[in-house]
Design an enzyme around this catalytic site. Structure first.
Site, PDB file in Angstrom:
ATOM      1  N   LYS A   1       0.965  -1.327  -0.153  1.00  0.00           N
ATOM      2  CA  LYS A   1      -0.163   0.050  -0.142  1.00  0.00           C
ATOM      3  C   LYS A   1       0.893   1.147  -0.093  1.00  0.00           C
ATOM      4  CE  LYS A   1      -3.714  -0.562  -0.233  1.00  0.00           C
ATOM      5  NZ  LYS A   1      -4.621  -0.497  -1.727  1.00  0.00           N
TER       6      LYS A   1
ATOM      7  N   THR B   1       2.138   0.851  -5.336  1.00  0.00           N
ATOM      8  CA  THR B   1       3.013  -0.462  -6.031  1.00  0.00           C
ATOM      9  C   THR B   1       1.916  -0.300  -7.097  1.00  0.00           C
ATOM     10  OG1 THR B   1       2.485  -1.594  -4.009  1.00  0.00           O
ATOM     11  CG2 THR B   1       3.526  -2.756  -5.749  1.00  0.00           C
TER      12      THR B   1
ATOM     13  N   THR C   1       7.187  -7.446  -5.844  1.00  0.00           N
ATOM     14  CA  THR C   1       7.428  -7.815  -4.599  1.00  0.00           C
ATOM     15  C   THR C   1       7.233  -6.796  -3.293  1.00  0.00           C
ATOM     16  OG1 THR C   1       9.035  -9.237  -3.248  1.00  0.00           O
ATOM     17  CG2 THR C   1       9.973  -7.412  -4.383  1.00  0.00           C
ATOM     18  N   HIS C   2       6.669  -7.512  -2.514  1.00  0.00           N
ATOM     19  CA  HIS C   2       6.612  -6.462  -1.192  1.00  0.00           C
ATOM     20  C   HIS C   2       7.871  -7.180  -0.120  1.00  0.00           C
ATOM     21  CE1 HIS C   2       3.020  -4.299  -2.198  1.00  0.00           C
ATOM     22  NE2 HIS C   2       2.301  -5.359  -2.108  1.00  0.00           N
TER      23      HIS C   2
ATOM     24  N   SER D   1      -3.799   3.363   5.027  1.00  0.00           N
ATOM     25  CA  SER D   1      -4.209   2.607   3.621  1.00  0.00           C
ATOM     26  C   SER D   1      -4.309   1.167   3.862  1.00  0.00           C
ATOM     27  CB  SER D   1      -3.330   2.889   2.571  1.00  0.00           C
ATOM     28  OG  SER D   1      -3.646   2.350   1.359  1.00  0.00           O
TER      29      SER D   1
ATOM     30  N   ARG E   1      -8.769   3.408  -2.872  1.00  0.00           N
ATOM     31  CA  ARG E   1      -9.467   4.165  -1.875  1.00  0.00           C
ATOM     32  C   ARG E   1      -9.471   5.729  -1.870  1.00  0.00           C
ATOM     33  NH1 ARG E   1      -9.538   5.818   3.368  1.00  0.00           N
ATOM     34  NH2 ARG E   1      -7.079   5.720   3.177  1.00  0.00           N
TER      35      ARG E   1
END
Length: 307
Positions: A56, A59, A119-120, A150, A269
């Site tokens: 969040k 990305t 990737t995170h 977020s 959002r």
């Protein structure tokens, strides 16, 4: 009971939220942990591009910008498939429900070069082959408070994520690094340090919001691309929050059905800077600031909490 309701009910019964597992001090969910050995053995190719972020932190936005640059601003080509199919999410693996089955690893391995992969993972858990092949990496960091807000809403709408608990509980978990993909602090600092020895372009979400054109130009240069002013303006427009929010190939309304509930909170959002002020109480903010100061004392990294 209508068929729709019955289907919804059976999905609610089959999709249970994942348990958390710790790996080398980093919190992962069980399905990701289960395939992690295979992820570590992933064979990067020299022309792979890795887009890395804490969850969040912009990305999908960055993925869309990169794709638009690679396709020379051709909107139709960028709508050839959804984001997570165009750019495999390397460590993400999900089997249930079958309608939402996904293996980023399988997708990436089957994909022709040049690949763009997402990737995170914190820097220390990235498959070693990316460094061995001297791959280019774009890392985007977002200020902790907006990132937290977020992430909280993302947990609420995404059954693939652990239960967030109350807002108060989630703030505590975030501060203690007991959320999926671990500590935000370690994540942003680890990648910041790594940029000195690897081919990493480190960007800030706040800069991208304030001056998208300038930041997109940085990406163009980093990718050794050459685009004219007209294409650049087209990319700025088509990767704006308002346009992407309505784009079914980028807003996750076509993927992970039965897992993401956009009626609770849309995947895209607000995309704003400073939204944290609508959530943090004065006491929470003071506590957070004090903790933040301690955890960020050992880095030259500076974030803007508002524009």
């Amino acid at each position: 009971m209508t068929l729709d309701k019955m289907e919804k009910l059976s999905l609610e019964q089959t999709v249970s939220r994942s348990a958390l597992v710790e790996l080398e001090g980093v919190v992962l969910i069980e399905p990701v942990h289960r395939t992690f050995d295979q992820v570590q053995k992933f064979k990067a190719r020299p022309d792979d591009l890795l887009i890395a972020t804490y969850a969040k932190a912009g990305t999908t936005w960055t993925q869309e910008i990169v794709d638009m640059i690679q396709q020379n601003g051709d909107v139709e080509k960028c709508r050839r498939d959804t984001t997570c199919k165009r750019h495999p999410f390397l460590e993400w693996s999900f089997q249930n429900p079958p309608s939402a089955r996904y293996s980023g690893l399988e997708l990436a391995e089957a994909m022709p070069s040049p690949r763009t992969i997402k990737t995170h993972l914190p820097v220390q858990l990235v498959p070693p082959s990316f460094w061995e092949q001297n791959c280019k990496v774009i890392y985007v960091a977002r200020n902790a408070k907006d990132n937290l807000v977020s992430y909280y809403h993302f947990h609420r709408m995404n059954k693939g994520m652990p239960e967030p608990g109350t807002w108060d509980e989630f703030v505590e978990k975030f501060m203690n690094g007991k959320v999926l993909w671990g500590s935000w602090y370690d994540h942003v600092k680890g990648w910041w340090k790594a940029k000195d020895k690897h081919h990493i372009l480190y960007l800030f979400y706040e800069d991208m919001k304030e001056n998208p054109k300038q930041e997109i130009q940085k990406i163009v240069k980093f990718l050794d691309k050459d685009i004219n002013e007209e294409v650049l303006n087209k990319i700025v427009y088509n990767t704006s929050f308002e346009i992407m929010k309505e784009n079914p190939m980028a807003n996750y309304t076509k993927d992970f059905e039965g897992i993401m509930d956009h009626s609770i909170s849309p995947f895209m959002r607000k995309g704003a800077v400073g939204d944290w002020k609508n959530y943090f109480t004065v006491a929470q903010n003071e506590k957070f600031d004090e903790d933040y100061k301690k955890k960020m004392a050992d880095t030259s990294l500076v974030f803007r909490m508002e524009l």
